[in-house]
Write a protein that holds these residues in place. Structure first.
Motif, mmCIF file in Angstrom:
data_model
loop_
_atom_site.group_PDB
_atom_site.id
_atom_site.type_symbol
_atom_site.label_atom_id
_atom_site.label_comp_id
_atom_site.label_asym_id
_atom_site.label_seq_id
_atom_site.Cartn_x
_atom_site.Cartn_y
_atom_site.Cartn_z
ATOM 1 N N ALA A 147 15.582 3.400 4.202
ATOM 2 C CA ALA A 147 15.666 2.337 3.202
ATOM 3 C C ALA A 147 14.373 1.542 3.145
ATOM 4 C CB ALA A 147 16.842 1.420 3.514
ATOM 5 N N ALA A 148 13.786 1.290 4.307
ATOM 6 C CA ALA A 148 12.521 0.544 4.352
ATOM 7 C C ALA A 148 11.421 1.289 3.609
ATOM 8 C CB ALA A 148 12.109 0.287 5.797
ATOM 9 N N THR A 149 11.365 2.615 3.815
ATOM 10 C CA THR A 149 10.303 3.379 3.149
ATOM 11 C C THR A 149 10.524 3.449 1.645
ATOM 12 O OG1 THR A 149 11.432 5.531 3.457
ATOM 13 C CG2 THR A 149 9.919 4.813 5.184
ATOM 14 N N LYS A 150 11.767 3.592 1.218
ATOM 15 C CA LYS A 150 12.035 3.738 -0.215
ATOM 16 C C LYS A 150 11.896 2.406 -0.945
ATOM 17 C CE LYS A 150 12.489 8.122 -0.127
ATOM 18 N NZ LYS A 150 11.445 8.959 -0.748
ATOM 19 N N ALA A 151 12.243 1.313 -0.287
ATOM 20 C CA ALA A 151 11.932 0.003 -0.859
ATOM 21 C C ALA A 151 10.424 -0.197 -0.892
ATOM 22 C CB ALA A 151 12.601 -1.100 -0.041
ATOM 23 N N GLY A 152 9.746 0.322 0.136
ATOM 24 C CA GLY A 152 8.294 0.191 0.226
ATOM 25 C C GLY A 152 7.558 0.914 -0.886
ATOM 26 N N VAL A 153 8.002 2.130 -1.241
ATOM 27 C CA VAL A 153 7.290 2.869 -2.287
ATOM 28 C C VAL A 153 7.508 2.223 -3.654
ATOM 29 C CG1 VAL A 153 7.350 5.025 -0.987
ATOM 30 C CG2 VAL A 153 9.112 4.596 -2.730
ATOM 31 N N ILE A 154 8.638 1.525 -3.825
ATOM 32 C CA ILE A 154 8.844 0.761 -5.057
ATOM 33 C C ILE A 154 7.840 -0.390 -5.115
ATOM 34 C CG2 ILE A 154 10.433 -0.803 -6.249
ATOM 35 C CD1 ILE A 154 12.736 1.000 -5.268
ATOM 36 N N GLY A 155 7.695 -1.102 -3.997
ATOM 37 C CA GLY A 155 6.741 -2.209 -3.947
ATOM 38 C C GLY A 155 5.311 -1.749 -4.137
ATOM 39 N N MET A 156 4.966 -0.601 -3.542
ATOM 40 C CA MET A 156 3.614 -0.072 -3.705
ATOM 41 C C MET A 156 3.357 0.302 -5.159
ATOM 42 S SD MET A 156 2.563 2.023 -0.254
ATOM 43 C CE MET A 156 3.775 3.325 -0.397
ATOM 44 N N ALA A 157 4.342 0.913 -5.815
ATOM 45 C CA ALA A 157 4.170 1.301 -7.218
ATOM 46 C C ALA A 157 3.913 0.079 -8.094
ATOM 47 C CB ALA A 157 5.397 2.064 -7.707
ATOM 48 N N LYS A 158 4.638 -0.990 -7.859
ATOM 49 C CA LYS A 158 4.435 -2.204 -8.641
ATOM 50 C C LYS A 158 3.047 -2.794 -8.393
ATOM 51 C CE LYS A 158 9.342 -3.436 -8.924
ATOM 52 N NZ LYS A 158 9.429 -3.379 -10.394
ATOM 53 N N SER A 159 2.600 -2.732 -7.147
ATOM 54 C CA SER A 159 1.264 -3.236 -6.811
ATOM 55 C C SER A 159 0.172 -2.378 -7.440
ATOM 56 C CB SER A 159 1.075 -3.278 -5.288
ATOM 57 O OG SER A 159 2.004 -4.154 -4.698
ATOM 58 N N TRP A 160 0.340 -1.059 -7.352
ATOM 59 C CA TRP A 160 -0.670 -0.146 -7.911
ATOM 60 C C TRP A 160 -0.712 -0.215 -9.429
ATOM 61 C CZ3 TRP A 160 1.401 4.254 -4.331
ATOM 62 C CH2 TRP A 160 0.921 4.037 -3.028
ATOM 63 N N ALA A 161 0.430 -0.444 -10.058
ATOM 64 C CA ALA A 161 0.439 -0.602 -11.511
ATOM 65 C C ALA A 161 -0.486 -1.741 -11.923
ATOM 66 C CB ALA A 161 1.862 -0.852 -12.014
ATOM 67 N N LYS A 162 -0.495 -2.809 -11.145
ATOM 68 C CA LYS A 162 -1.378 -3.946 -11.427
ATOM 69 C C LYS A 162 -2.830 -3.610 -11.091
ATOM 70 C CE LYS A 162 2.244 -7.392 -10.697
ATOM 71 N NZ LYS A 162 2.730 -8.534 -9.893
ATOM 72 N N GLU A 163 -3.042 -2.975 -9.942
ATOM 73 C CA GLU A 163 -4.401 -2.653 -9.508
ATOM 74 C C GLU A 163 -5.098 -1.684 -10.458
ATOM 75 O OE1 GLU A 163 -5.116 -1.443 -5.513
ATOM 76 O OE2 GLU A 163 -3.774 -2.959 -4.656
ATOM 77 N N PHE A 164 -4.402 -0.608 -10.795
ATOM 78 C CA PHE A 164 -5.054 0.468 -11.553
ATOM 79 C C PHE A 164 -5.274 0.100 -13.021
ATOM 80 C CE2 PHE A 164 -3.241 3.802 -8.407
ATOM 81 C CZ PHE A 164 -4.266 3.505 -7.522
#
Length: 240
Positions: A147-164
């Motif tokens: 659960a931690a990893t799958k919540a984490g990849v959601i958070g990373m995607a949201k962060s990368w959407a802003k970065e990229f």
């Protein structure tokens, strides 16, 4: 014209299950697919290049991405699908069980995206899709690490959407969060375990790998050109 005509896609964990269905869907829509997995299918697949890759090995990843760019000229799509489970209640979960799942499911996604992202930025376009899970949205008993990893990849995607997109590049990053899916692994699970899951699902059944693949295909295609930073839940209405 096919939706992914002329595009090159990398799919991690593409040898079986949902990953294999994603590869098939992409090929059907005209993409050249590079499937990166720890295991290689015994039979070759049309328009799918199967490559052995450990997503926790950064040296392997750098070489793999460089070779892919040299061979095909560009990378248009990255699907971070590779993942494992090591389930246990928190008081029984060992440090090794925690570390293994974190390394593959979370750091592996970071590793691939960090290697592929700059190529997409240079080309000013691309689509990255992280495969999350309903467990990452709602949690689940015995799956603290997963659960931690799958919540984490959601958070990373949201962060990368802003970065990229920060400097105007059309590089989109989204997540797909599947519910319980009728893969080969699930076929070994007894009905007494599956029936309560189906009962909690509004559509009353498990999903099929092709249904998850179709959602990923949509986000990878230009049909989703105005969608980024989004989590698409494909779970039949399941609430854990």
């Amino acid at each position: 014209m096919k939706r992914l005509e002329g595009k090159v896609a990398i799919v991690t964990g593409g040898a079986s299950g949902i990953g294999s269905s994603i590869c098939d869907a992409f090929v059907r829509e005209g993409a050249m697919v590079v499937s990166a997995d720890m295991k290689i299918p015994t039979e070759s697949r049309a328009n799918i290049e199967d490559v052995a890759l450990n997503v926790t090995n950064r040296t392997e990843i750098e070489q793999f991405v460089d070779e892919t760019v040299k061979k095909y000229g560009h990378i248009d799509i990255l699907v971070n699908n590779a993942g494992i489970t090591k389930d246990a209640l928190i008081h029984k979960m060992t440090e090794d069980m925690w570390d293994m799942v974190i390394d593959v499911n979370l750091k592996g996604v970071f590793n691939l995206t960090q290697a592929v992202g700059p190529h997409m930025m240079t080309n000013n376009k691309g689509s990255i899709i992280n495969i999350a899970s309903v467990v990452g949205e709602y949690g689940n008993v015995g799956q603290t690490n997963y659960a931690a990893t799958k919540a984490g990849v959601i958070g990373m995607a949201k962060s990368w959407a802003k970065e990229f997109s920060r400097k105007g590049a059309a590089v989109r990053v989204n997540s797909v969060a599947p519910g319980y899916v009728n893969t080969e692994m699930m076929k070994t699970v007894p009905d007494k375990v599956l029936d309560p899951i189906k009962a909690k699902t509004m559509l009353g059944r498990l999903g099929e790998p092709e249904e998850i693949a179709n959602a990923v295909l949509f986000l990878a295609s230009d049909e989703a050109s105005f969608i980024t930073g989004h989590t698409l839940s494909v779970n039949g209405g399941l609430r854990l």
